[in-house]
Design a protein around this motif. Structure first.
Motif, PDB file in Angstrom:
ATOM      1  N   ALA A   6       1.149  -1.113   0.051  1.00  0.00           N
ATOM      2  CA  ALA A   6      -0.178  -0.420  -0.073  1.00  0.00           C
ATOM      3  C   ALA A   6       0.950   0.902   0.366  1.00  0.00           C
ATOM      4  O   ALA A   6       1.931   1.351   0.881  1.00  0.00           O
ATOM      5  N   PRO A   7       0.259   2.082  -0.978  1.00  0.00           N
ATOM      6  CA  PRO A   7       1.683   3.389  -0.414  1.00  0.00           C
ATOM      7  C   PRO A   7       0.732   4.380   1.219  1.00  0.00           C
ATOM      8  O   PRO A   7      -0.576   3.902   1.662  1.00  0.00           O
ATOM      9  N   MET A   8       1.986   4.856   1.247  1.00  0.00           N
ATOM     10  CA  MET A   8       0.870   5.383   2.859  1.00  0.00           C
ATOM     11  C   MET A   8       2.706   6.504   3.292  1.00  0.00           C
ATOM     12  O   MET A   8       3.898   6.359   3.467  1.00  0.00           O
ATOM     13  N   GLU A   9       1.668   7.167   2.893  1.00  0.00           N
ATOM     14  CA  GLU A   9       2.635   8.604   2.902  1.00  0.00           C
ATOM     15  C   GLU A   9       3.721   8.997   4.088  1.00  0.00           C
ATOM     16  O   GLU A   9       3.454   8.491   4.941  1.00  0.00           O
ATOM     17  N   PRO A  33       3.375   6.608  -2.185  1.00  0.00           N
ATOM     18  CA  PRO A  33       2.964   7.168  -1.862  1.00  0.00           C
ATOM     19  C   PRO A  33       2.408   8.210  -2.661  1.00  0.00           C
ATOM     20  O   PRO A  33       2.776   9.078  -3.543  1.00  0.00           O
ATOM     21  N   PHE A  34       1.281   9.272  -2.543  1.00  0.00           N
ATOM     22  CA  PHE A  34       0.567  10.227  -3.243  1.00  0.00           C
ATOM     23  C   PHE A  34       1.472  11.263  -3.288  1.00  0.00           C
ATOM     24  O   PHE A  34       2.275  11.883  -2.642  1.00  0.00           O
ATOM     25  N   GLN A  61       1.029   7.556  -7.629  1.00  0.00           N
ATOM     26  CA  GLN A  61      -0.260   7.343  -7.367  1.00  0.00           C
ATOM     27  C   GLN A  61      -0.794   8.867  -7.669  1.00  0.00           C
ATOM     28  O   GLN A  61       0.744   9.889  -7.013  1.00  0.00           O
ATOM     29  N   ASN A  88      -5.724   8.430  -6.214  1.00  0.00           N
ATOM     30  CA  ASN A  88      -5.772   8.725  -5.378  1.00  0.00           C
ATOM     31  C   ASN A  88      -7.696   8.869  -4.560  1.00  0.00           C
ATOM     32  O   ASN A  88      -7.949  10.361  -5.072  1.00  0.00           O
ATOM     33  N   LYS A 130      -7.096   3.852  -6.754  1.00  0.00           N
ATOM     34  CA  LYS A 130      -7.795   2.783  -5.075  1.00  0.00           C
ATOM     35  C   LYS A 130      -8.846   4.304  -4.713  1.00  0.00           C
ATOM     36  O   LYS A 130      -8.124   4.877  -4.030  1.00  0.00           O
ATOM     37  N   TYR A 167      -9.958   4.833   9.609  1.00  0.00           N
ATOM     38  CA  TYR A 167      -9.268   4.217   9.368  1.00  0.00           C
ATOM     39  C   TYR A 167      -9.774   3.001  10.567  1.00  0.00           C
ATOM     40  O   TYR A 167      -9.354   1.962  10.641  1.00  0.00           O
ATOM     41  N   ASN A 190      -8.127  -4.404  -0.619  1.00  0.00           N
ATOM     42  CA  ASN A 190      -7.147  -3.651   0.563  1.00  0.00           C
ATOM     43  C   ASN A 190      -8.407  -3.241   2.249  1.00  0.00           C
ATOM     44  O   ASN A 190      -9.482  -2.462   2.188  1.00  0.00           O
ATOM     45  N   ASP A 192      -7.053  -3.981   6.696  1.00  0.00           N
ATOM     46  CA  ASP A 192      -7.143  -4.459   7.419  1.00  0.00           C
ATOM     47  C   ASP A 192      -6.502  -6.447   7.720  1.00  0.00           C
ATOM     48  O   ASP A 192      -6.863  -7.090   8.061  1.00  0.00           O
ATOM     49  N   GLY A 215      -1.225  -2.844   4.072  1.00  0.00           N
ATOM     50  CA  GLY A 215      -0.843  -1.494   4.551  1.00  0.00           C
ATOM     51  C   GLY A 215      -0.221  -1.723   5.827  1.00  0.00           C
ATOM     52  O   GLY A 215       0.733  -1.852   6.264  1.00  0.00           O
ATOM     53  N   ARG A 216      -0.840  -0.982   6.935  1.00  0.00           N
ATOM     54  CA  ARG A 216      -0.235  -1.187   8.282  1.00  0.00           C
ATOM     55  C   ARG A 216       0.016  -2.691   8.830  1.00  0.00           C
ATOM     56  O   ARG A 216       0.605  -2.415  10.029  1.00  0.00           O
TER      57      ARG A 216
END
Ligand code: FMN
Length: 324
Positions: A6-9, A33-34, A61, A88, A130, A167, A190, A192, A215-216
């Motif tokens: 996942a993209p995560m800023e 990330p974007f 993205q 995004n 996404k 989230y 996408n 959890d 992601g997380r």
């Protein structure tokens, strides 16, 4: 099953993704990330430079609601060799949504439709999306999905939460199920996936699904995809291999951490900036260790890299990995 990062800023930029790719089971695709500026900032450009992303499949993205801005950035990205761009339509942040970007694009399906029309008419590469499933309520999803169905999306990645959820709460699987039934697009799920069991549940619910984004859960446990590869594999060898080699795993995780730290130190000025990034990472990674709280408190307080390193070393030395 295809696996995406996942993209995560602030987290899954090129330093992290390269280190991950080197030490853990490679992803099929990595999402950057974007990019929010129509003239990319040097941080945004550095993140997507092909030299900084060698040997991995990176999808940049864009976060915007203005077709001219999308097209300007997409053109520049094309010059760097990127033929697929992800849009995004999910960022829930107040400032982003207030400008009608990210999840804000979901407020009015007609505006979304017009925006997609304009970018698809003018862009000669491939566009994927996404998305979340609405702003306030999942009833919005039907109309939003109908808009996506009008365009030849390269793929549709769905994080089945509404903006109001941020989230929190559980992913709204009924909405994802609706897309599985109604959409002609290639879908990616996408949300959890934090354990092999979570992935197993998703694949049981959606047996034809062939693509998931992490992601997380992955940031908390970088071994996650290796453990997931065991799902559906009769001997579950991969999962056992992860569990049977705790010492090697610790060494691998330590080497991964050191690689990220060293690379941030090289590109960032001063301890502060590097530590800021490392602390963000520990917000997630702390979950991989027994009794991590007291170490995490010290990590949070550390203002010098030398002190930070000594706390991290103690954590690796004194505690065990918590990999289920
Ligand atoms: C700190 C943070 C930064 C994020 N940055 C982005 C981003 O730049 N682009 C994007 O599409 N989603 C972003 N997301 C959302 C994630 O890509 C993902 O959709 C979300 O975390 C749900 O997946 P997960 O439950 O596997 O984490 C971000 C999420 C978090 C928590």
């Amino acid at each position: 099953m295809k696996y995406y990062m996942a993209p995560m800023e602030g987290l899954t930029g090129y330093v992290y993704r390269n280190a991950y790719h080197k030490f853990f089971s490679p992803m099929d695709r990595y999402f950057a990330p974007f990019i929010a500026n129509k003239k990319m900032s040097s941080r945004e450009r550095n993140d997507i430079l092909p030299d900084h992303n060698q040997g991995l499949c990176l999808i940049p993205q864009i976060l915007t609601n203005r077709s001219a801005d999308f097209l300007a950035v997409a053109k520049e990205l094309k010059n760097y060799g990127y033929d697929i761009i992800n849009l995004n339509v999910g960022c829930p942040s107040g400032t982003v949504v207030a400008k009608g970007r990210g999840a804000g694009l979901l407020e009015d399906p007609e505006t979304l439709d017009r925006f997609l029309y304009e970018i698809f008419a003018a862009y000669d590469g491939r566009i994927s999306v996404k998305t979340r499933i609405g702003m306030e309520d999942e009833d919005e999803w039907q109309e939003i999905l109908a808009v996506y169905e009008k365009y030849p999306l390269e793929e549709l990645i769905i994080h089945p939460r509404v903006r109001r959820d941020f989230y929190k709460g559980k992913p709204r699987l009924d909405a994802f199920s609706y897309a599985v039934k109604e959409s002609g697009h290639r879908l990616c799920y996408n949300g959890d996936i934090c354990s092999a069991e979570d992935l197993q549940n998703v694949t049981e619910d959606f047996p034809k699904l062939d693509c998931v984004m992490f992601g997380r859960g992955l940031l908390s446990n970088p071994f996650l995809t290796e453990m997931c590869q065991a799902v559906g594999n009769a001997e579950k060898q991969a999962g056992n291999a992860v569990r049977d080699h705790m010492q090697e795993n610790k060494e691998r995780l330590y080497a991964f951490h050191q690689e990220i730290l060293q690379n941030y130190m090289q590109i960032m000025s001063g301890d502060r900036n590097t530590l800021f990034r490392m602390k963000e990472l520990w917000f997630y990674l702390g979950a991989s260790f027994t009794n991590s709280d007291k170490y995490l408190k010290k990590i949070k307080k550390a203002e010098r890299i030398a002190l930070y390193q000594s706390v991290v070393d103690a954590l690796f030395r004194e505690q065990e990995l918590l990999i289920e």
